[in-house]
Motif scaffolding. Structure first.
Motif, short mmCIF file in Angstrom:
data_model
loop_
_atom_site.label_atom_id
_atom_site.label_comp_id
_atom_site.label_asym_id
_atom_site.label_seq_id
_atom_site.Cartn_x
_atom_site.Cartn_y
_atom_site.Cartn_z
N SER A 138 0.86 -1.18 0.00
CA SER A 138 0.00 0.00 0.00
C SER A 138 0.90 1.23 0.00
N HIS A 139 0.83 2.03 -1.04
CA HIS A 139 1.65 3.25 -1.13
C HIS A 139 0.75 4.35 -1.69
N ALA A 168 -5.79 6.41 6.15
CA ALA A 168 -5.18 5.22 6.78
C ALA A 168 -6.27 4.29 7.32
N TYR A 220 1.55 1.58 9.92
CA TYR A 220 1.98 2.21 8.66
C TYR A 220 3.09 3.21 8.93
N LEU A 276 -5.19 0.49 7.25
CA LEU A 276 -3.76 0.45 7.61
C LEU A 276 -3.55 0.65 9.11
N GLY A 325 2.27 1.00 3.80
CA GLY A 325 1.89 -0.09 4.69
C GLY A 325 1.68 -1.37 3.93
#
Ligand code: 5GP
Length: 121
Positions: A40-41, A76, A86, A81, A109
């Motif tokens: 996850s970016h 988030a 994260y 996340l 994350g």
């Protein structure tokens, strides 16, 4: 330095180029990084024309500053996340390695991220 209205994130904000947008409110927009460094970016950016964290913390209103960080937390949690943790990074200027001159928070994350800073090469 003057804000460059033609930077890539300004164009994403204006809808001139596509992005995988996952969140938007009055103060911020979030979308997936085009070159993800983790499962996850996500990039969270203010709607205001701020070049960097330096520019933002010097010139943004309290509402804009609160809005960006509220948005970060909302994203988030939206992406779940918060359940596993994260990392948030904002690169500023040359030593920070900032490439796009519109403030952005990297929200990373989905796996254990390891050391925070790599040893100097
Ligand atoms: P910086 O090095 O400035 O902190 O990070 C810039 C980030 O923007 C990089 O992670 C890069 O992959 C991402 N990026 C660059 N161009 C685009 C784009 O056109 N779309 C999206 N979604 N991300 C981009």
């Amino acid at each position: 330095m003057a804000y460059d209205n033609n930077n890539i994130f300004a164009k994403i904000l204006r809808g001139e180029i596509p992005a995988k947008k996952i969140y938007e409110d009055d103060f911020a927009v979030a979308f997936h990084d085009i070159s993800p460094q983790a499962p996850s970016h996500i990039l969270v950016i203010p709607k205001g024309a701020y070049e960097s964290m330096d520019d933002f913390t010097a010139g943004a209103s309290p509402e804009e500053i609160a809005g960006l960080f509220r948005a970060l937390g909302n994203v988030a949690r939206q992406e779940k996340l918060d359940e596993t943790g994260y990392r948030v990074i904002s690169n500023c200027g040359i030593n920070g390695g900032q490439e796009v001159p519109h403030l952005h928070l990297h929200l990373l994350g989905g796996r254990r991220l390891g050391r925070m800073v790599q040893p100097a090469a």
